[in-house]
Motif scaffolding. Sequence first.
Motif, mmCIF file in Angstrom:
data_model
loop_
_atom_site.group_PDB
_atom_site.id
_atom_site.type_symbol
_atom_site.label_atom_id
_atom_site.label_comp_id
_atom_site.label_asym_id
_atom_site.label_seq_id
_atom_site.Cartn_x
_atom_site.Cartn_y
_atom_site.Cartn_z
ATOM 1 N N ASN A 215 -38.449 -7.550 -33.907
ATOM 2 C CA ASN A 215 -39.250 -6.321 -34.021
ATOM 3 C C ASN A 215 -39.891 -6.173 -35.401
ATOM 4 O O ASN A 215 -39.774 -5.138 -36.060
ATOM 5 C CB ASN A 215 -38.393 -5.090 -33.702
ATOM 6 N N VAL A 217 -43.123 -5.553 -36.972
ATOM 7 C CA VAL A 217 -44.392 -4.969 -36.537
ATOM 8 C C VAL A 217 -45.343 -4.874 -37.724
ATOM 9 O O VAL A 217 -45.065 -4.164 -38.695
ATOM 10 C CB VAL A 217 -44.177 -3.580 -35.911
ATOM 11 N N GLU A 220 -50.605 -2.292 -34.612
ATOM 12 C CA GLU A 220 -50.562 -2.119 -33.160
ATOM 13 C C GLU A 220 -50.849 -3.411 -32.411
ATOM 14 O O GLU A 220 -50.327 -3.631 -31.315
ATOM 15 C CB GLU A 220 -51.554 -1.036 -32.734
ATOM 16 N N GLN A 223 -47.556 -8.054 -33.528
ATOM 17 C CA GLN A 223 -46.132 -7.736 -33.572
ATOM 18 C C GLN A 223 -45.327 -9.009 -33.301
ATOM 19 O O GLN A 223 -45.526 -9.671 -32.275
ATOM 20 C CB GLN A 223 -45.782 -6.672 -32.533
ATOM 21 N N ARG A 225 -42.131 -10.191 -32.138
ATOM 22 C CA ARG A 225 -40.965 -9.629 -31.444
ATOM 23 C C ARG A 225 -39.687 -10.374 -31.805
ATOM 24 O O ARG A 225 -38.654 -9.762 -32.050
ATOM 25 C CB ARG A 225 -41.215 -9.667 -29.944
#
Length: 484
Positions: A215, A217, A220, A223, A225
């Motif tokens: 996570n 980031v 928007e 990212q 993950r």
Amino acid sequence: MGEEGHASAEARRRFWRGVALGLAAASVLLVLLLHQPILRTLLRVAAQHFAAGEHLKLEFRVEGGVLTNLVLKNVHITPTGPSAIESVDVDLARADYNLITLLLHGPTEFLRNVEVQSARVVLNPAAAPLPPRPPKPHERITLPSIFPDRARFIDVSLIVRNKPHDFALEHVDLVLDPRSPGALHIGHLRLPGGQSWTNLSAQTSYANKNLSVRNFVLDERDQLRVVNVDASKIRSKTLTISVEAALGGPFSGSIWLQQTDYSLNTRLRVRGERIAAATLNKYLALPEDYFSGEIEQLNVDLGGVLNKPDSWNGSVSAQVINFRQPQIALDRCLFVVSAEHGRANLEQAELVQGANGFHLRGSAELPREVKQFGRSAMALEISATAVDLERLTANMPQRFTGSAQLNGKIDISGGKVNANFSASGGSIGFTDGTLDKFTGTLTATKSLAAAEANTPWFADLHSTIQFDVSNFRYRDYLFDAANG
């Protein structure tokens, strides 16, 4: 006393002399092992001597047992001559290790703990460019073998001077603990392209030297993950790195590396869909609006020995729509390349711009060594039909109107490049002129033998150009026909 007596006495003297030397050496070694100030002094002198050879001034204070742990405080490095290091300042750096484990099991298990606090490293590669050195064709490629059991970095910063923007990774906190979840925090991240983020964070885990960052980031669209660096099998000389991300669309990639005697067995897999081409601008240090468009599909599946191209096998395919670059505008791009049994095949390559279509096909032998690329046998066919010159040159300084066709072939064999092209067109207009019809051919050859230093690229290039033009007008001049 006879000769035998003399020989026996001499043998005894040699024996006791060897015993005395051995005891002296053991005594010196024992003093060094038990007298930590001597070890720390030797370490400081050796480090400063090495730094001076690299045009650096090194200042620091040594603490710790040296044989089981090493603590450096108030470390300061400054250049005294040409150096890529601009400055290094570290309040504290600590390493805990086990030398017996190093002797019994090698470097993969000996480093227990690493801790760095309040460190700032500034590099300027342009201040000391690397001197050219001849390639080493048989140089061994190895994986990193030292991964600590745990690590802790508090307020660590790295700056790399670059134009137009420096790369900056500042105020980083990272905790890697095999027994509990950790965290990553970055106060400021700036890429050479100028993109910048603040207050980034992610969760980490580090069980059995398997690092996972989750996570992370950026914004928007971008990212990360999961980023995974699995060094749990590093004792068997195997390392795996994988990424799962959202870059506008889904993206995943992994690389598996296994060290052999001289190189790395490799397997690379990449998958991506609906990825904005502008994403490349961030990570390739390009201006923010340099590339635009969308990568509809990207698939890579390749394996083989890293530095032996003739062992590579697999495929690469990509499809891009609405691709834009300052001087190129394409509606669709499609590439399909495969490699097997020492050959690479360009199965399909299409560049489409409205009614304009460029098509390429070809194949090439994959050489035994990377340095032989460009000299192994290759054949490439190029064709372009119904080319709308007005649209093709819309983003170029010199613009044309009319239509044209192009066919050509490039092949490499016997250490020589051979090129043959033919082109034709009609009703062509350009600045201050027009022509009704044009046909032309180009043939060229060039040897690929190693060029001497300072030799221009066109040395040993032989070419022939033939053309025919009808109704050629340039400003106030008119020619019914011209050929040459």
